[in-house]
Design a protein around this motif. Structure first.
Motif, PDB file in Angstrom:
ATOM      1  N   ALA A 149      37.332  -5.000 -27.950  1.00  0.00           N
ATOM      2  CA  ALA A 149      37.220  -6.375 -27.683  1.00  0.00           C
ATOM      3  C   ALA A 149      36.858  -7.758 -28.338  1.00  0.00           C
ATOM      4  O   ALA A 149      38.310  -8.340 -27.665  1.00  0.00           O
ATOM      5  CB  ALA A 149      36.852  -6.083 -26.167  1.00  0.00           C
ATOM      6  N   VAL A 150      36.249  -8.000 -28.517  1.00  0.00           N
ATOM      7  CA  VAL A 150      35.695  -9.165 -29.233  1.00  0.00           C
ATOM      8  C   VAL A 150      36.635  -9.565 -30.762  1.00  0.00           C
ATOM      9  O   VAL A 150      36.910 -10.748 -30.492  1.00  0.00           O
ATOM     10  CB  VAL A 150      34.549  -9.065 -29.664  1.00  0.00           C
ATOM     11  N   LEU A 151      37.408  -9.088 -30.924  1.00  0.00           N
ATOM     12  CA  LEU A 151      38.592  -8.364 -31.813  1.00  0.00           C
ATOM     13  C   LEU A 151      40.041  -9.719 -30.980  1.00  0.00           C
ATOM     14  O   LEU A 151      40.732 -10.204 -32.362  1.00  0.00           O
ATOM     15  CB  LEU A 151      39.066  -7.937 -33.162  1.00  0.00           C
ATOM     16  N   GLN A 152      40.776  -8.625 -30.399  1.00  0.00           N
ATOM     17  CA  GLN A 152      41.367  -8.842 -29.837  1.00  0.00           C
ATOM     18  C   GLN A 152      41.521 -10.148 -29.535  1.00  0.00           C
ATOM     19  O   GLN A 152      42.059 -11.401 -29.204  1.00  0.00           O
ATOM     20  CB  GLN A 152      41.869  -7.873 -28.439  1.00  0.00           C
ATOM     21  N   HIS A 153      39.836 -10.403 -28.495  1.00  0.00           N
ATOM     22  CA  HIS A 153      39.392 -11.992 -27.885  1.00  0.00           C
ATOM     23  C   HIS A 153      40.325 -12.963 -28.758  1.00  0.00           C
ATOM     24  O   HIS A 153      40.832 -14.077 -28.454  1.00  0.00           O
ATOM     25  CB  HIS A 153      38.247 -12.233 -27.236  1.00  0.00           C
ATOM     26  N   LEU A 154      39.821 -12.889 -29.895  1.00  0.00           N
ATOM     27  CA  LEU A 154      39.049 -13.606 -31.020  1.00  0.00           C
ATOM     28  C   LEU A 154      40.889 -14.129 -32.109  1.00  0.00           C
ATOM     29  O   LEU A 154      41.198 -15.187 -32.398  1.00  0.00           O
ATOM     30  CB  LEU A 154      38.545 -13.208 -32.329  1.00  0.00           C
TER      31      LEU A 154
END
Length: 350
Positions: free
Chosen positions: A26-31
């Motif tokens: 999720a954090v890689l998608q967010h960034l």
């Protein structure tokens, strides 16, 4: 072939927390739309984020992939200049800014390597340090932390952080046609230490590992703060805390390694890998902590004294009492220079 995409395949142990793996995804998608230097998730052929494979014991392992980023590990780049440290600070700031608005239940965890836990880790393992001089250095840094930083910890802004921006998670590439012109940051990878912590933790950790074996560690820290401040405005409490948070991270690391060495005396790697920290901590302890804060405030483009404007405003509004019988604002005044360079003074060199 040709346009084929290079990927990094990641296989998660069956025992890993799947909720935390979802958080990393999720954090890689967010960034992905906010930061250039973090990897992008590559979905499976069916569009799913993960695939599952079973081993011979019928345990399921999650498999996922991210795109391959250019560059080499910063740990393997021989020449580090001020421009590189500024760029690393800038890129760290981009991640801090990019993480605004991101949250996930799995990152709210008690994590051993959280900077917020460093002081407690030192307290737990300080007795494992058998080097008297190193122990005294750690005690000095700890005492400074307790005096200057501990009272303001509750005021530090909190956020999700990467948690481990060190030279083995940073990729660099040449700034020009040759590495002789220096390096720039091309990637920051591995969110496996992600945690909800102090917002300034990523800067403190990146500063900590960048200062290792530096001839002028405070100059390195200042360069990184200068770059970081281009992307994120640091609070006064963050600027007051960042230097000693960085030092406490290194103190925690050396205490943990000492405890592990006590448990595994045959493991020679533990001692060797800690040598840069052991060499650097005395240099950090020798820098006056107030001077470090002033230097980093200046690097962030802030007044050296946090309360400067309040003091100036008070002086502007103050009505000082008369000390002399005459008013120097109206009477003729002669300035007598008694400084060391004054032509009115002389000395006998003998």
């Amino acid at each position: 072939e040709g346009d084929a995409q290079r990927i990094v395949l990641k296989i998660a142990n069956a025992g890993e927390d799947r909720a935390f793996l979802n958080a990393q995804h999720a954090v890689l998608q967010h960034l992905a739309t906010r930061v250039e230097v973090t990897p992008r998730v590559v979905p499976t052929a069916s569009g799913a984020p993960f695939a599952e494979l079973s081993d011979s014991d019928d345990r399921g392992h999650l498999v996922w992939a991210v795109n391959h980023l250019p560059g080499r590990l910063l740990a393997r780049a021989a020449y580090h200049d001020v421009a590189l440290y500024e760029d690393l600070g800038r890129r760290t700031g981009e991640i801090t800014a990019g993480l605004v608005g991101f949250d996930h239940p799995a990152v709210h965890r008690d994590f051993y390597w959280d900077v917020a836990s460093a002081r407690a880790i030192v307290a737990a393992h300080r007795s494992a340090i058998d080097d008297h001089q190193l122990g005294e250095t750690i005690d000095r840094l700890t005492a400074a932390f307790d005096e200057k930083v501990a009272p303001i910890l509750d005021r530090l802004p909190r956020a999700v952080v990467h948690g481990d921006i060190n030279d083995h998670n940073i990729l660099v590439e040449p700034r020009g046609p040759s590495p002789l012109r220096g390096w720039r940051v091309s990637g920051i990878v591995d969110f496996g230490d992600m945690v909800y912590s102090y917002r300034v933790a990523d800067l403190a950790i990146a500063v900590a590992y960048s200062m290792l074996d530096a001839d002028d560690p405070l100059n390195v820290a200042a360069a990184m703060v200068r770059g970081f401040a281009e992307r994120v405005r640091l609070d006064d409490v963050e600027l007051a805390a960042v230097y000693l948070l960085a030092a406490m991270r290194l103190c925690a690391s050396v205490c943990i390694a000492a405890d592990q060495t006590r448990r595994e005396p045959e493991n020679e790697y533990l001692a060797v890998s800690q040598q840069p920290i052991r060499r650097t901590l005395p240099r950090l302890a020798a820098i006056p902590f107030g001077f470090a804060e002033v230097t980093l405030r200046d690097a962030a483009g802030r007044p050296a004294v946090a309360k400067r404007e309040r003091v100036l405003e008070f002086l502007r509004r103050a009505d000082p009492a008369q000390v002399l019988e005459l008013d120097v604002r109206d009477e003729p005044v002669m300035i007598v220079d008694l400084s060391i360079d004054s032509p009115l003074l002389s000395g006998d060199p003998r």
